[in-house]
Scaffold this active site. Sequence first.
Site, PDB file in Angstrom:
ATOM      1  N   ASP A   1       0.813  -1.216   0.000  1.00  0.00           N
ATOM      2  CA  ASP A   1       0.000   0.000   0.000  1.00  0.00           C
ATOM      3  C   ASP A   1       0.852   1.274   0.000  1.00  0.00           C
ATOM      4  O   ASP A   1       0.660   2.163   0.846  1.00  0.00           O
ATOM      5  CB  ASP A   1      -0.910   0.034   1.245  1.00  0.00           C
ATOM      6  CG  ASP A   1      -1.672  -1.267   1.472  1.00  0.00           C
ATOM      7  OD1 ASP A   1      -2.089  -1.878   0.479  1.00  0.00           O
ATOM      8  OD2 ASP A   1      -1.856  -1.653   2.652  1.00  0.00           O
TER       9      ASP A   1
ATOM     10  N   GLU B   1     -11.579  -0.101  -3.176  1.00  0.00           N
ATOM     11  CA  GLU B   1     -10.926   0.413  -1.968  1.00  0.00           C
ATOM     12  C   GLU B   1      -9.747   1.277  -2.377  1.00  0.00           C
ATOM     13  O   GLU B   1      -9.604   1.635  -3.547  1.00  0.00           O
ATOM     14  CB  GLU B   1     -10.515  -0.729  -1.032  1.00  0.00           C
ATOM     15  CG  GLU B   1      -9.658  -1.795  -1.671  1.00  0.00           C
ATOM     16  CD  GLU B   1      -9.281  -2.920  -0.716  1.00  0.00           C
ATOM     17  OE1 GLU B   1      -9.684  -2.904   0.450  1.00  0.00           O
ATOM     18  OE2 GLU B   1      -8.549  -3.828  -1.141  1.00  0.00           O
TER      19      GLU B   1
HETATM   20  O1  FUB Z   1      -3.071  -3.699   3.387  1.00  0.00           O
HETATM   21  C1  FUB Z   1      -4.330  -4.036   3.897  1.00  0.00           C
HETATM   22  C2  FUB Z   1      -5.380  -3.742   2.869  1.00  0.00           C
HETATM   23  O2  FUB Z   1      -5.147  -4.492   1.692  1.00  0.00           O
HETATM   24  C3  FUB Z   1      -5.367  -2.316   2.386  1.00  0.00           C
HETATM   25  O3  FUB Z   1      -5.864  -1.425   3.299  1.00  0.00           O
HETATM   26  C4  FUB Z   1      -6.125  -2.498   1.135  1.00  0.00           C
HETATM   27  O4  FUB Z   1      -6.110  -1.400   0.303  1.00  0.00           O
HETATM   28  C5  FUB Z   1      -5.457  -3.716   0.562  1.00  0.00           C
HETATM   29  O5  FUB Z   1      -4.255  -3.400  -0.074  1.00  0.00           O
END
Ligand code: FUB
Length: 449
Positions: free
Chosen positions: A35, A209
């Site tokens: 991320d 997301e």
């Molecule tokens: O890294 C945990 C979660 O996985 C993130 O918050 C999402 O965007 C995905 O990458």
Amino acid sequence: MIQNLKPWLPAALLLVGLAPAHAQNPFITNQFTADPTARVFNNRVYVYPSHDIPAAPGRGRAGWFVMEDYHVFSSANLTDWTDHGVIVTQNKVPWVKPNSYSMWAPDCVERNGKYYFYFPTTPKDTTVSKGFTIGVAVADKPTGPFVPQPLPIKGVRGIDPNVLLDKDGQAYLYWSQGNIYGAKLKSNLLELAEEPKTLGELPTKGLKEGPYVFERKGIYYLTYPHVENKTERLEYATSTSPLGPFTVKGVIMDESPTGCWTNHHSLLQLNNQWYLFYHHNDLSPKFDKNRSVRIDSLSFAADGSINKVKPTLRGVGLTDARQKIQLDRYSHLSKQGAAIAFLDTANTFQGWKTVFTSGAGWVQYNGVAFGKQKPKSVTLRGTSTAGATVQIRLDNATGPVVAEVAVPKGSAWQDVKAPVLAFKPGTHALYVMPKSSAAAVEVDWVRFE
Ligand code: FUB
């Protein structure tokens, strides 16, 4: 400059917690990272990623994301990265549920000399939020120390915070929770200034997301991972205003070819070049919740649309000829006679090697910066059961032969030196192959002196 590290400096940096990393893709190889939000502060690139760790008894949930803290990394050249160590950790944030191991995707922005680090995690007080919420920690420097606010941001439920500081000074917070949400922030950057708005013109089917919003030439780009098929791919929508309405435009990066379920990204412009920061599970191919951050170049078409980015191992930036050149992060690899493997499958952080099984194999590594001065020699770290000579050419298969390195017969890794024969100043590709058709040899790295 980081490129001119003294030989003793890496050990000294490690002692004070600043571990140097030299990298292509993935560009952080001393731990799992995911991320990545990249920002430029004072002409230096800072990357704020999540930090995946393996689950262990009493540490997180097996088979799921386990994330205890955040590190920040910085670079002046996108090649050499410094790990500045832990900046925020779960059990030192007063409102976080202890040992929740849910410090997910963060962001960081600067205003008036203060650095605001936004992070999603689980609160201990479920009346604040039943699931994830988002907190802020503030520092005077991009590397901290960051002081967490006593409570998370009121009115926010969700993950993956992203902050846009618009040209008129207004700040916006974006986040996700099934949908993607946005709201103006107050000028203190710590509180919402209005009720959140659902950014509703995006695909309705499949998880969305990880919003990342930026403005270019009057167009606001809302970029986000979305599961259109089986795993996440990076998509984008545009608008003429920060909170939409947005129009879905297309795909920035296709799904992982090897099935890494998540992707999560940020975009950055540096010296007239745009870059995409994203992640893949390079160092953990069997478990896609231990991920690693990558960078590739990105470009825009004349109409403002984003040209799709093809993931590479070579990544971006030049590699100094006088540093170890990891050929396994290749630009091109022959279809036959060459393959990439981990040096040690039990400890993938050791990195990779190029395995030549015959003289049909070759590897090309672009962007090696030699400078003006002819190096005297090249050292190649290799191993060959029967012994083999490795030929190194400049530019391509028919380019000048820079060196021929004879790796003696044996089972151990050996650092073998050979004189540099031909030379051209400047930046070149290296084209490396066994000299004879029957030769089998493994190469860890090459370095010029
Ligand atoms: O890294 C945990 C979660 O996985 C993130 O918050 C999402 O965007 C995905 O990458």
